[in-house]
Structure formats: C-alpha cells, structure tokens
Design a protein around this motif. Sequence first.
Motif, PDB file in Angstrom:
ATOM      1  N   UNK A  91      77.841 -22.853  48.928  1.00 20.76           N
ATOM      2  CA  UNK A  91      76.956 -23.640  49.564  1.00 20.76           C
ATOM      3  C   UNK A  91      77.120 -24.297  51.373  1.00 20.76           C
ATOM      4  N   UNK A  92      77.980 -23.835  52.145  1.00 17.88           N
ATOM      5  CA  UNK A  92      78.352 -23.560  53.489  1.00 17.88           C
ATOM      6  C   UNK A  92      77.625 -22.167  53.944  1.00 17.88           C
ATOM      7  N   UNK A  93      76.876 -21.611  53.400  1.00 14.53           N
ATOM      8  CA  UNK A  93      75.811 -20.072  53.969  1.00 14.53           C
ATOM      9  C   UNK A  93      74.941 -20.690  54.056  1.00 14.53           C
ATOM     10  N   UNK A  94      73.970 -19.619  54.998  1.00 20.98           N
ATOM     11  CA  UNK A  94      72.961 -19.907  54.608  1.00 20.98           C
ATOM     12  C   UNK A  94      71.873 -19.639  53.860  1.00 20.98           C
ATOM     13  N   UNK A  95      71.337 -20.760  53.276  1.00 24.10           N
ATOM     14  CA  UNK A  95      70.325 -20.698  52.248  1.00 24.10           C
ATOM     15  C   UNK A  95      68.793 -20.354  52.437  1.00 24.10           C
ATOM     16  N   UNK A  96      67.910 -19.241  51.786  1.00 26.19           N
ATOM     17  CA  UNK A  96      68.516 -19.016  50.642  1.00 26.19           C
ATOM     18  C   UNK A  96      69.509 -18.430  50.711  1.00 26.19           C
ATOM     19  N   UNK A  97      70.016 -18.335  49.209  1.00 30.71           N
ATOM     20  CA  UNK A  97      70.913 -17.005  49.224  1.00 30.71           C
ATOM     21  C   UNK A  97      70.354 -15.921  48.289  1.00 30.71           C
ATOM     22  N   UNK A  98      69.984 -14.623  48.071  1.00 25.13           N
ATOM     23  CA  UNK A  98      70.183 -13.386  48.126  1.00 25.13           C
ATOM     24  C   UNK A  98      71.076 -12.956  47.215  1.00 25.13           C
ATOM     25  N   UNK A  99      71.346 -12.830  45.488  1.00 26.91           N
ATOM     26  CA  UNK A  99      72.155 -12.714  44.863  1.00 26.91           C
ATOM     27  C   UNK A  99      71.568 -10.991  44.337  1.00 26.91           C
ATOM     28  N   UNK A 100      73.145  -9.698  44.623  1.00 26.04           N
ATOM     29  CA  UNK A 100      72.634  -8.894  44.339  1.00 26.04           C
ATOM     30  C   UNK A 100      73.951  -8.427  42.797  1.00 26.04           C
ATOM     31  N   UNK A 101      73.679  -7.124  42.155  1.00 27.21           N
ATOM     32  CA  UNK A 101      74.335  -6.534  41.652  1.00 27.21           C
ATOM     33  C   UNK A 101      74.248  -5.203  41.320  1.00 27.21           C
ATOM     34  N   UNK A 102      74.659  -4.965  40.748  1.00 25.09           N
ATOM     35  CA  UNK A 102      74.465  -3.185  39.793  1.00 25.09           C
ATOM     36  C   UNK A 102      73.300  -3.311  39.991  1.00 25.09           C
TER      37      UNK A 102
END
Length: 94
Positions: A47-58
């Motif tokens: 929640x404390x990170x700069x939004x928007x979050x860009x989520x990634x994985x494999x």
Amino acid sequence: MSLEKIIKEKQGTIVDVRSHAEFMGGHVVNSINIPLNEIPQRVEELRNLKEPLVLCCASGNRSGQAQLFLTEHGIECYNGGSWLDVNYYQSQIK
C-alpha cells in the motif's frame, strides 16, 4: 492509460512476484521482489509503494493471482505478465 505508458514513464512501482531465487536470476531494473506467497502478509508494505503497481512474474500467471488479491484490497495494480515483457517496455524509454 496503457500499461506500456505506465512502465515507460515510471508512473508506478514494478513488483516481481517470483521467488527470490528466480528474481536473482534476472529481473527488471529498479523492480522490487515480493514473492506471491508473501503478498498477503505484506499488503501494508505494498500500500505504501507508489501506485499503480505493475506486477510481473515468469508467464503472467502468478502476477495475475497477485493482481486479483491486491485489487480486492483496494490497491491499484496491473498484471504486467512476464518480467521479460516489462523489461522490454522499460528498455524503450528514450
């Protein structure tokens, strides 16, 4: 706003949800590593990170699961899919 634009303009935070070992094997520059299994315990940190979050994985599977969970908790986020795709978009920055 497009995901590509968010990444290119560094408008959010890139969160890699792969395991620490996978992350150490290669990741997007300036991304942070929060493995999928740790997401529920680290919601406040996210929640404390700069939004928007860009989520990634494999492949986009784990980041998709993380996106569903975080969206339910009111966090603006996008499934960026493979970290290689996110890395490609980021490399296009002029």
